[in-house]
Design a protein around this motif. Structure first.
Motif, mmCIF file in Angstrom:
data_model
loop_
_atom_site.group_PDB
_atom_site.id
_atom_site.type_symbol
_atom_site.label_atom_id
_atom_site.label_comp_id
_atom_site.label_asym_id
_atom_site.label_seq_id
_atom_site.Cartn_x
_atom_site.Cartn_y
_atom_site.Cartn_z
ATOM 1 N N GLY A 230 0.821 -1.204 0.000
ATOM 2 C CA GLY A 230 0.000 0.000 0.000
ATOM 3 C C GLY A 230 0.853 1.251 0.000
ATOM 4 N N MET A 231 1.947 1.224 0.755
ATOM 5 C CA MET A 231 2.865 2.366 0.783
ATOM 6 C C MET A 231 3.507 2.554 -0.585
ATOM 7 S SD MET A 231 4.146 4.772 2.777
ATOM 8 C CE MET A 231 3.827 4.204 4.459
ATOM 9 N N PHE A 232 3.884 1.437 -1.223
ATOM 10 C CA PHE A 232 4.516 1.534 -2.543
ATOM 11 C C PHE A 232 3.529 2.086 -3.569
ATOM 12 C CE2 PHE A 232 5.768 -0.191 -6.692
ATOM 13 C CZ PHE A 232 7.093 0.216 -6.751
ATOM 14 N N SER A 233 2.270 1.676 -3.477
ATOM 15 C CA SER A 233 1.255 2.183 -4.405
ATOM 16 C C SER A 233 1.072 3.688 -4.266
ATOM 17 C CB SER A 233 -0.079 1.470 -4.165
ATOM 18 O OG SER A 233 0.029 0.086 -4.445
ATOM 19 N N MET A 234 1.213 4.190 -3.031
ATOM 20 C CA MET A 234 1.102 5.623 -2.800
ATOM 21 C C MET A 234 2.265 6.371 -3.476
ATOM 22 S SD MET A 234 0.946 7.613 0.879
ATOM 23 C CE MET A 234 2.645 7.176 1.312
ATOM 24 N N VAL A 235 3.453 5.754 -3.464
ATOM 25 C CA VAL A 235 4.625 6.378 -4.075
ATOM 26 C C VAL A 235 4.580 6.254 -5.602
ATOM 27 C CG1 VAL A 235 7.139 6.380 -4.183
ATOM 28 C CG2 VAL A 235 5.997 5.901 -2.013
ATOM 29 N N ASP A 236 4.124 5.107 -6.077
ATOM 30 C CA ASP A 236 4.087 4.821 -7.511
ATOM 31 C C ASP A 236 2.855 5.476 -8.132
ATOM 32 O OD1 ASP A 236 4.506 3.785 -10.019
ATOM 33 O OD2 ASP A 236 3.828 1.754 -9.512
ATOM 34 N N SER A 237 2.946 6.777 -8.374
ATOM 35 C CA SER A 237 1.783 7.556 -8.813
ATOM 36 C C SER A 237 1.268 7.160 -10.191
ATOM 37 C CB SER A 237 2.124 9.048 -8.801
ATOM 38 O OG SER A 237 3.244 9.308 -9.636
ATOM 39 N N ASN A 238 2.150 6.663 -11.086
ATOM 40 C CA ASN A 238 1.698 6.295 -12.436
ATOM 41 C C ASN A 238 1.486 4.787 -12.593
ATOM 42 O OD1 ASN A 238 4.335 5.470 -12.359
ATOM 43 N ND2 ASN A 238 4.982 6.590 -14.194
ATOM 44 N N ASN A 239 1.605 4.037 -11.478
ATOM 45 C CA ASN A 239 1.303 2.597 -11.451
ATOM 46 C C ASN A 239 2.080 1.781 -12.478
ATOM 47 O OD1 ASN A 239 -0.736 2.878 -9.402
ATOM 48 N ND2 ASN A 239 -2.111 3.693 -10.983
ATOM 49 N N ASP A 240 3.369 2.119 -12.669
ATOM 50 C CA ASP A 240 4.171 1.345 -13.616
ATOM 51 C C ASP A 240 5.096 0.351 -12.923
ATOM 52 O OD1 ASP A 240 6.030 3.028 -12.477
ATOM 53 O OD2 ASP A 240 6.902 3.700 -14.382
ATOM 54 N N GLY A 241 4.967 0.230 -11.582
ATOM 55 C CA GLY A 241 5.776 -0.729 -10.846
ATOM 56 C C GLY A 241 7.181 -0.261 -10.554
ATOM 57 N N GLN A 242 7.488 1.001 -10.893
ATOM 58 C CA GLN A 242 8.815 1.568 -10.659
ATOM 59 C C GLN A 242 8.659 2.957 -10.035
ATOM 60 O OE1 GLN A 242 12.028 0.248 -11.782
ATOM 61 N NE2 GLN A 242 10.959 -1.687 -12.154
ATOM 62 N N VAL A 243 9.574 3.307 -9.133
ATOM 63 C CA VAL A 243 9.563 4.646 -8.546
ATOM 64 C C VAL A 243 10.969 5.215 -8.614
ATOM 65 C CG1 VAL A 243 7.627 4.159 -6.999
ATOM 66 C CG2 VAL A 243 9.955 3.784 -6.189
ATOM 67 N N ASP A 244 11.047 6.535 -8.787
ATOM 68 C CA ASP A 244 12.359 7.186 -8.792
ATOM 69 C C ASP A 244 12.501 8.044 -7.536
ATOM 70 O OD1 ASP A 244 10.892 9.529 -9.233
ATOM 71 O OD2 ASP A 244 11.266 9.507 -11.396
ATOM 72 N N TRP A 245 13.619 8.743 -7.444
ATOM 73 C CA TRP A 245 13.915 9.520 -6.239
ATOM 74 C C TRP A 245 12.926 10.668 -6.057
ATOM 75 C CZ3 TRP A 245 15.593 9.340 -1.681
ATOM 76 C CH2 TRP A 245 15.998 10.470 -0.972
ATOM 77 N N VAL A 246 12.497 11.279 -7.149
ATOM 78 C CA VAL A 246 11.520 12.359 -7.056
ATOM 79 C C VAL A 246 10.198 11.820 -6.520
ATOM 80 C CG1 VAL A 246 10.228 14.091 -8.342
ATOM 81 C CG2 VAL A 246 12.633 13.687 -8.881
ATOM 82 N N ASP A 247 9.798 10.627 -6.982
ATOM 83 C CA ASP A 247 8.574 10.001 -6.470
ATOM 84 C C ASP A 247 8.649 9.837 -4.956
ATOM 85 O OD1 ASP A 247 7.415 9.705 -9.000
ATOM 86 O OD2 ASP A 247 8.392 7.770 -9.327
ATOM 87 N N LEU A 248 9.799 9.363 -4.479
ATOM 88 C CA LEU A 248 9.973 9.138 -3.043
ATOM 89 C C LEU A 248 9.894 10.441 -2.264
ATOM 90 C CD1 LEU A 248 12.854 6.491 -2.893
ATOM 91 C CD2 LEU A 248 10.467 6.151 -2.286
ATOM 92 N N GLN A 249 10.588 11.457 -2.757
ATOM 93 C CA GLN A 249 10.583 12.744 -2.060
ATOM 94 C C GLN A 249 9.181 13.340 -1.997
ATOM 95 O OE1 GLN A 249 13.800 14.747 -4.364
ATOM 96 N NE2 GLN A 249 14.688 15.148 -2.370
ATOM 97 N N MET A 250 8.442 13.225 -3.081
ATOM 98 C CA MET A 250 7.111 13.799 -3.138
ATOM 99 C C MET A 250 6.146 13.064 -2.222
ATOM 100 S SD MET A 250 7.001 16.402 -5.328
ATOM 101 C CE MET A 250 5.332 16.490 -5.975
#
Length: 344
Positions: A230-250
């Motif tokens: 659930g936490m990862f889904s919140m970070v993964d805003s475009n639902n592509d299964g990958q997050v970058d550093w900007v995603d994490l910071q935001m």
């Protein structure tokens, strides 16, 4: 007391330069023009001051010399010398009238001003007060002090407004208890290091497994997350299964209430991470910062967020980014950059 950080703009140098914005002009200083506006009566003491500051031996001896004058009850003499030399060149003044006059005088000489109220704090400054009484008392005193500093920053903006083109500087450590800033800054560096370590292919992105094992593991409260997916889904805003550093910071910033438990200490005995009251003090700090930025916007005065000690810097950068997102896009004077971050 206010200090001035000065730059020499080229706006008075020639006709074409008069169309420069103050920020552009500061990139092309004209020292000769500034010096021509000064007489020998000012340049000779200035030369003495800078020669003295460049002497390592004199710098090392200075504290002992001042204490010796104090013991001999001659502080009035040392103070008089300091006021007419070092203070006169490095401080704008103590009262509004003389500060504004100093800024106007610099502008006439082709030198821009950054008005800086000296309010930087450190952990050591407040530690003695914190252990002298209860934690609640120390916290209340720190917030009273921060409110007073915020008023000084607002006063500084009022003075800067009287000299168009001037900047004002703020120190985030003056707007909150340094202990709070330190605790909230703690997780940022381990979080960044964990992200870099998890990014095995160096493409700037990580997947859910890497997020769960590395990123959450680096946060003080990462082991208390009830649903890592659930936490990862919140970070993964475009639902592509990958997050970058900007995603994490935001997504995992302090402005997200759902992410705040990640910053909490894992146990009462741990010293890594924040305590519950830190989030309330964080909100107070952001409120003070926004009040300062709003007056800057209304007054058409640009703000520089001063870089400070490295162990506070992650949160200082965060505060600068919060203000930039809110105030840099549009002001009542038109689209322009209002909040600047700084590095040292």
């Amino acid at each position: 007391m206010a200090t001035l950080d000065s730059r020499a703009p080229a706006a008075t140098r020639n006709t074409s330069a008069t169309t420069d914005t103050p920020g552009e002009a500061m990139l092309r200083p004209d020292p000769a023009h500034a010096l021509r506006k000064q007489g020998l009566a000012k340049l000779i003491p200035l030369w003495f001051v800078y020669m003295a500051c460049g002497s390592p031996r004199l710098v090392q001896m200075a504290p002992g010399m001042l204490k010796a004058f104090e013991k001999m009850r001659l502080s009035w003499l040392s103070n008089a010398v300091m006021r007419r030399t070092f203070f006169a060149w490095f401080c704008a003044g103590e009262k509004e009238k003389e500060i504004v006059q100093a800024m106007r005088g610099l502008k006439e000489a082709g030198v821009g001003s950054i008005l800086d109220f000296s309010a930087e704090a450190d952990l050591a400054d407040d530690h003695a007060a914190a252990v002298a009484g209860s934690a609640d008392t120390a916290r209340a005193q720190a917030n009273v002090k921060a409110d007073a500093f915020a008023k000084e920053y607002l006063h500084g903006l009022h003075m800067s407004e009287q000299v168009p083109g001037s900047f004002a500087a703020i120190k985030v450590t003056g707007l909150a208890d340094p202990e709070v800033l330190y605790r909230l800054s703690m997780p940022y560096r381990p979080l960044r290091e964990a992200f870099v370590a998890a990014d095995h292919d160096n493409d700037g992105r990580i997947d859910f497994t890497q997020f769960k094992q590395s990123v959450l593991g680096a946060m003080p409260g990462g082991d208390r997350v009830s649903s890592a997916s659930g936490m990862f889904s919140m970070v993964d805003s475009n639902n592509d299964g990958q997050v970058d550093w900007v995603d994490l910071q935001m997504a995992l910033g302090l402005d997200n209430p759902l992410a705040r438990p990640l910053y909490l200490r894992s146990s009462p005995t741990s010293e890594y991470g924040a305590i519950e009251s830190d989030f309330e003090d964080y909100e107070r700090m952001i409120s003070r910062s926004r009040a300062v930025a709003q007056q800057a916007s209304d007054s058409n005065v640009r703000i520089m967020v001063d870089a400070e000690h490295s162990y506070f810097q992650p949160l200082i950068d965060h505060v600068a980014l919060v203000l930039q997102r809110e105030f840099n896009a549009q002001t009542q004077h038109g689209a322009r950059a209002l909040i600047f971050n700084t590095y040292q």
